[in-house]
Design a protein around this motif. Sequence first.
Motif, PDB file in Angstrom:
ATOM      1  N   ALA A 236       0.762  -1.241   0.062  1.00  0.00           N
ATOM      2  CA  ALA A 236       0.036   0.134  -0.097  1.00  0.00           C
ATOM      3  C   ALA A 236       0.885   1.160   0.027  1.00  0.00           C
ATOM      4  O   ALA A 236       0.730   2.378  -0.457  1.00  0.00           O
ATOM      5  CB  ALA A 236      -0.826   0.062   1.163  1.00  0.00           C
ATOM      6  N   THR A 237       2.137   0.975   0.465  1.00  0.00           N
ATOM      7  CA  THR A 237       2.716   2.210   0.339  1.00  0.00           C
ATOM      8  C   THR A 237       3.624   2.752  -0.790  1.00  0.00           C
ATOM      9  O   THR A 237       4.081   3.942  -0.766  1.00  0.00           O
ATOM     10  CB  THR A 237       3.983   2.163   1.556  1.00  0.00           C
ATOM     11  N   THR A 238       3.503   1.858  -1.597  1.00  0.00           N
ATOM     12  CA  THR A 238       4.185   2.091  -2.815  1.00  0.00           C
ATOM     13  C   THR A 238       3.205   2.216  -4.128  1.00  0.00           C
ATOM     14  O   THR A 238       3.741   2.450  -5.135  1.00  0.00           O
ATOM     15  CB  THR A 238       5.395   1.173  -3.053  1.00  0.00           C
ATOM     16  N   THR A 239       2.119   2.115  -3.929  1.00  0.00           N
ATOM     17  CA  THR A 239       0.854   1.907  -4.962  1.00  0.00           C
ATOM     18  C   THR A 239       0.034   3.008  -4.738  1.00  0.00           C
ATOM     19  O   THR A 239      -0.667   3.076  -3.713  1.00  0.00           O
ATOM     20  CB  THR A 239       0.347   0.653  -5.193  1.00  0.00           C
ATOM     21  N   HIS A 240      -0.001   4.138  -5.692  1.00  0.00           N
ATOM     22  CA  HIS A 240      -0.905   5.195  -5.210  1.00  0.00           C
ATOM     23  C   HIS A 240      -1.913   5.490  -6.350  1.00  0.00           C
ATOM     24  O   HIS A 240      -1.303   5.580  -7.579  1.00  0.00           O
ATOM     25  CB  HIS A 240      -0.127   6.451  -5.089  1.00  0.00           C
ATOM     26  N   ARG A 250       3.217  14.104  -5.510  1.00  0.00           N
ATOM     27  CA  ARG A 250       3.822  12.726  -4.933  1.00  0.00           C
ATOM     28  C   ARG A 250       5.196  12.450  -5.386  1.00  0.00           C
ATOM     29  O   ARG A 250       6.092  12.180  -4.759  1.00  0.00           O
ATOM     30  CB  ARG A 250       2.969  11.456  -5.458  1.00  0.00           C
ATOM     31  N   ALA A 251       5.327  12.981  -6.914  1.00  0.00           N
ATOM     32  CA  ALA A 251       6.971  12.975  -7.197  1.00  0.00           C
ATOM     33  C   ALA A 251       7.680  13.807  -6.405  1.00  0.00           C
ATOM     34  O   ALA A 251       8.921  13.459  -6.413  1.00  0.00           O
ATOM     35  CB  ALA A 251       6.865  13.279  -8.743  1.00  0.00           C
ATOM     36  N   ARG A 252       7.181  15.002  -6.115  1.00  0.00           N
ATOM     37  CA  ARG A 252       7.972  15.948  -5.366  1.00  0.00           C
ATOM     38  C   ARG A 252       8.589  15.303  -4.129  1.00  0.00           C
ATOM     39  O   ARG A 252       9.531  15.438  -3.380  1.00  0.00           O
ATOM     40  CB  ARG A 252       7.593  17.332  -5.276  1.00  0.00           C
ATOM     41  N   SER A 253       7.405  14.822  -3.230  1.00  0.00           N
ATOM     42  CA  SER A 253       7.527  14.349  -2.036  1.00  0.00           C
ATOM     43  C   SER A 253       7.918  12.815  -1.503  1.00  0.00           C
ATOM     44  O   SER A 253       8.448  12.464  -0.698  1.00  0.00           O
ATOM     45  CB  SER A 253       6.324  14.467  -1.528  1.00  0.00           C
ATOM     46  N   SER A 254       7.897  12.042  -2.694  1.00  0.00           N
ATOM     47  CA  SER A 254       8.201  10.671  -2.420  1.00  0.00           C
ATOM     48  C   SER A 254       9.417  10.495  -2.079  1.00  0.00           C
ATOM     49  O   SER A 254      10.440  11.094  -2.715  1.00  0.00           O
ATOM     50  CB  SER A 254       7.908   9.910  -3.768  1.00  0.00           C
ATOM     51  N   PRO A 255       9.869   9.311  -1.262  1.00  0.00           N
ATOM     52  CA  PRO A 255      11.218   9.087  -0.881  1.00  0.00           C
ATOM     53  C   PRO A 255      11.760   8.238  -1.739  1.00  0.00           C
ATOM     54  O   PRO A 255      13.093   7.886  -1.764  1.00  0.00           O
ATOM     55  CB  PRO A 255      10.761   8.390   0.649  1.00  0.00           C
ATOM     56  N   ALA A 256      11.022   7.562  -2.640  1.00  0.00           N
ATOM     57  CA  ALA A 256      11.333   6.698  -3.625  1.00  0.00           C
ATOM     58  C   ALA A 256      12.299   7.359  -4.729  1.00  0.00           C
ATOM     59  O   ALA A 256      12.181   8.685  -5.104  1.00  0.00           O
ATOM     60  CB  ALA A 256      10.375   5.814  -4.409  1.00  0.00           C
ATOM     61  N   THR A 263      -0.093   7.056 -16.795  1.00  0.00           N
ATOM     62  CA  THR A 263      -1.000   7.833 -17.306  1.00  0.00           C
ATOM     63  C   THR A 263      -0.476   8.175 -18.744  1.00  0.00           C
ATOM     64  O   THR A 263       0.387   7.790 -19.164  1.00  0.00           O
ATOM     65  CB  THR A 263      -1.108   9.350 -16.349  1.00  0.00           C
ATOM     66  N   GLU A 264      -1.146   9.403 -19.440  1.00  0.00           N
ATOM     67  CA  GLU A 264      -0.654   9.743 -20.635  1.00  0.00           C
ATOM     68  C   GLU A 264       0.803  10.027 -20.569  1.00  0.00           C
ATOM     69  O   GLU A 264       1.144  11.059 -19.454  1.00  0.00           O
ATOM     70  CB  GLU A 264      -1.455  11.060 -21.046  1.00  0.00           C
ATOM     71  N   THR A 265       1.822   9.979 -21.368  1.00  0.00           N
ATOM     72  CA  THR A 265       3.253   9.886 -21.304  1.00  0.00           C
ATOM     73  C   THR A 265       3.655  11.583 -21.317  1.00  0.00           C
ATOM     74  O   THR A 265       4.407  11.849 -20.731  1.00  0.00           O
ATOM     75  CB  THR A 265       4.060   9.142 -22.348  1.00  0.00           C
ATOM     76  N   GLY A 266       2.608  12.459 -21.665  1.00  0.00           N
ATOM     77  CA  GLY A 266       3.236  13.933 -21.766  1.00  0.00           C
ATOM     78  C   GLY A 266       3.271  14.482 -20.525  1.00  0.00           C
ATOM     79  O   GLY A 266       4.125  15.462 -20.154  1.00  0.00           O
ATOM     80  N   LEU A 267       2.515  13.696 -19.515  1.00  0.00           N
ATOM     81  CA  LEU A 267       3.089  14.250 -18.108  1.00  0.00           C
ATOM     82  C   LEU A 267       4.593  14.312 -17.712  1.00  0.00           C
ATOM     83  O   LEU A 267       4.655  15.080 -16.794  1.00  0.00           O
ATOM     84  CB  LEU A 267       2.067  13.655 -17.039  1.00  0.00           C
ATOM     85  N   LEU A 268       5.150  13.042 -18.170  1.00  0.00           N
ATOM     86  CA  LEU A 268       6.470  12.970 -17.565  1.00  0.00           C
ATOM     87  C   LEU A 268       7.329  14.105 -17.986  1.00  0.00           C
ATOM     88  O   LEU A 268       8.187  14.400 -16.945  1.00  0.00           O
ATOM     89  CB  LEU A 268       7.207  12.008 -18.491  1.00  0.00           C
ATOM     90  N   HIS A 269       7.209  14.880 -18.796  1.00  0.00           N
ATOM     91  CA  HIS A 269       7.954  16.052 -18.957  1.00  0.00           C
ATOM     92  C   HIS A 269       7.765  17.042 -17.925  1.00  0.00           C
ATOM     93  O   HIS A 269       8.762  17.527 -16.961  1.00  0.00           O
ATOM     94  CB  HIS A 269       7.264  17.198 -20.275  1.00  0.00           C
ATOM     95  N   ARG A 270       6.505  17.449 -17.213  1.00  0.00           N
ATOM     96  CA  ARG A 270       6.390  18.282 -16.006  1.00  0.00           C
ATOM     97  C   ARG A 270       6.878  17.549 -14.883  1.00  0.00           C
ATOM     98  O   ARG A 270       7.427  18.130 -13.985  1.00  0.00           O
ATOM     99  CB  ARG A 270       4.774  18.535 -15.875  1.00  0.00           C
ATOM    100  N   LEU A 271       6.754  16.168 -14.695  1.00  0.00           N
ATOM    101  CA  LEU A 271       7.040  15.582 -13.614  1.00  0.00           C
ATOM    102  C   LEU A 271       8.681  15.538 -13.387  1.00  0.00           C
ATOM    103  O   LEU A 271       9.224  15.884 -12.341  1.00  0.00           O
ATOM    104  CB  LEU A 271       6.808  13.881 -13.672  1.00  0.00           C
TER     105      LEU A 271
END
Length: 333
Positions: A236-240, A250-256, A263-271
């Motif tokens: 549960a701690t690694t599936t959101h 989550r990308a900003r705060s995740s310890p991973a 999701t749609e791959t275009g989001l990766l640029h912003r992430l």
Amino acid sequence: MALTPLPVLTKPAPAPAADMATLQEDVRQLARERQAVILSHNYHAPALPHVAHYVGDPLGLAIEASRTDAPVIVMCGVFFMAETAKILNPQRMVLIPDETAGCSLADSITVEQLRTWKAQQPGAVVVSYVNTTAAIKAESDYCVTSGNAEAVIRAIPADRTILFLPDMFLGTWLKQALGRANMEVWLGECHVHAAIRPAEIQARQAPYPDAELLIHPECGCTSRFVWARGTGSLPATTTHVLSTEGMVKRARSSPASTLLVATETGLLHRLRKEAPDKMLLAADEGAVCRYMKQITLPKLRNTLRDLHPEVEVEPQIAAQARRAIERMLAIRP
């Protein structure tokens, strides 16, 4: 029911850097001359977010559209997003670089079908996902995005039947997560998210056993992964399950150090821009929305130059739809 045909996508050769820089400067100059605000969805290629005044999900785009005092709004997104901006700004000019940029999810229900469904469930509360036409929103009590859908459903009295449309994966996830047995779900889907399947994700996870998995609730795999998380088959701690804005946070705060993004791959640029210290990978490299990719930098330049295509919404439909949209804006996650 007539569906918007999927556009034929021929991948263009990359523009030379000098040409791209010139196009971007042309867009910025035209935006200044037109006193225009440029709003861009998260899924666009990097060239568009670089010239946009705001980049976000449909909820964020609607909020920005409701706040702006710019006389011209250019929506770099699909058509229903531009309609929403026009409904919130009936006196302003709203433009879209390609008016044929549709949405398979929005096309999955018609007004006639919704009216029939409502007649079969008198007194039910109609909750429509933002990925719907203005005419569908006009027949709805609430509009939601993946970012605030849980909050909206919780705000509806537990004894009221809910008709949720049109995304069956988001609706099923909400029904299960919130325990709303009296929630009926329309069987529509986004062709991009529906195609992201568990087997593909599991194969992608294999080389990265310690990676976090971020799943958009429109995905066809959502219910299975939520079930697996609940039974302990997935930690549960690694599936959101998150909206696109939730994924950014989550990308900003995740310890991973590694995150797989379903999701749609275009989001990766912003992430990658927001979390440069993380390895961010697509759970499915084929998750590309061809409708979104119809919006290009040359089309944006031409739209600002020509002030066309302009988006209009019939006043009576706009007035009825505005109620559902304003309720969406009033209930934040």
